[in-house]
Structures are given as structure tokens and as C-alpha cells.
Scaffold this active site. Structure first.
Site, short mmCIF file in Angstrom:
data_model
loop_
_atom_site.label_atom_id
_atom_site.label_comp_id
_atom_site.label_asym_id
_atom_site.label_seq_id
_atom_site.Cartn_x
_atom_site.Cartn_y
_atom_site.Cartn_z
N GLY A 1 0.94 -1.33 0.08
CA GLY A 1 0.03 -0.14 -0.04
C GLY A 1 0.70 1.25 0.14
O GLY A 1 0.53 2.35 -0.62
N CYS A 2 1.80 1.29 0.74
CA CYS A 2 2.75 2.29 0.92
C CYS A 2 3.56 2.72 -0.21
O CYS A 2 3.88 3.94 -0.59
CB CYS A 2 3.62 2.31 2.08
SG CYS A 2 2.79 2.28 3.67
#
Length: 156
Positions: free
Chosen positions: A46-47
Site C-alpha cells: 500500500g505504501c
């Protein structure tokens, strides 16, 4: 749970090391619009998606006068690997003691797969040239967030 910031609040100043170990202060950007985003961990799916979205939209944000700063609890060495691996072209800052994350309300209780845990609350802030918060967005999604932010800033 730390207090959350709102539009109209003065953005808490900070000085943190970047991926190269050089100190970066929010006050360095006084006179410019700044997007400060907090994320849990460099290199996670996600990051990575979120950071690459910022990277891919950086020219448009920059042309509109916005500087992007990413902050996580990762050490500068981990950030340096992340910057190199993803060819990121904006500063990532290290807050391992989570003091800045806490001051901005981006660390505290959150839900993770139905459980309440302590952790980084994925958050994004837009700061005006005088250092006031224009937008305070908590619990943002990694995917699609930059597109929504561009729309909110009338760039899309």
C-alpha cells in the site's frame, strides 16, 4: 489517542532527517503549499502504491506550487532503499520515535482487520504558504488517494 488536526490549525513544525540523513524542516517550505503525508512503512504494498502515485503526479503538483513530503517511522537507511527502488523524487522523512506522527494525530488507535491496534494512521495534510492546514485527511486509502487529492485541489 492523539488529538487530530483540522483545517485552520497551524501545522506543527518539525525537523526530521530525510533518506540521506539531511535535516528537513517544515519551515523550510514557508511561502509554498505543502502536502505532508504519513504512511506506515516503506516498501509495503500500500505504501509503495501511494508513494508511486505521488511520484507519478509530482510534476503536476509541483507546477501547481505544491511540495510533497512523506513521513514514516522508518529509519533513513530503509527510506534510502525505498527511494532508490521506486525512483522517488520527493523527500521521505524519518520519525522513528513517532513524535511528529503523534503531534499531527497520525499515530494512535486504528482498526486493522477488525482489531484495534496502535499504529500509523495513513493521513494527508495540505498546508498553505503561511503554515495553516487547509485540508486534514485521516484514514485515507493508499489506492486512489492521490487522484482524489488532485481533484480536491482542482488539479484533475
Amino acid at each position: 489517542m492523539s488529538d487530530r488536526l483540522s483545517a485552520g490549525d497551524t501545522a506543527p513544525d518539525f525537523t526530521l532527517p530525510d533518506s540521506e540523513g539531511k535535516n528537513v524542516s517544515l519551515s523550510d517550505y514557508r511561502g509554498r503549499h505543502v502536502v505532508v503525508y504519513f504512511y506506515p512503512a516503506a516498501g509495503t504494498p500500500g505504501c509503495t502504491k501511494q508513494a508511486c502515485d505521488f511520484r507519478d503526479n509530482l510534476a503536476e503538483l509541483d507546477d501547481a506550487g505544491y511540495q510533497v513530503l512523506g513521513i514514516s517511522p522508518d529509519k533513513p537507511e530503509k527510506l534510502a532503499k525505498f527511494v532508490a527502488a521506486e525512483k522517488l523524487t520527493f523527500p521521505l522523512l524519518s520519525d522513528p520515535d513517532k513524535a511528529v506522527l503523534t503531534a499531527w494525530g497520525a499515530f494512535g488507535e486504528k482498526q486493522n482487520y477488525g482489531r484495534i491496534v496502535q499504529g500509523v494512521i495513513r493521513s494527508t495534510f495540505v498546508i498553505d504558504p503561511e503554515g495553516k492546514i487547509v485540508k486534514a485527511l485521516y484514514n485515507v486509502r493508499a489506492t486512489g488517494h492521490v487522484a482524489k487529492l488532485r481533484k480536491d485541489l482542482s488539479l484533475a
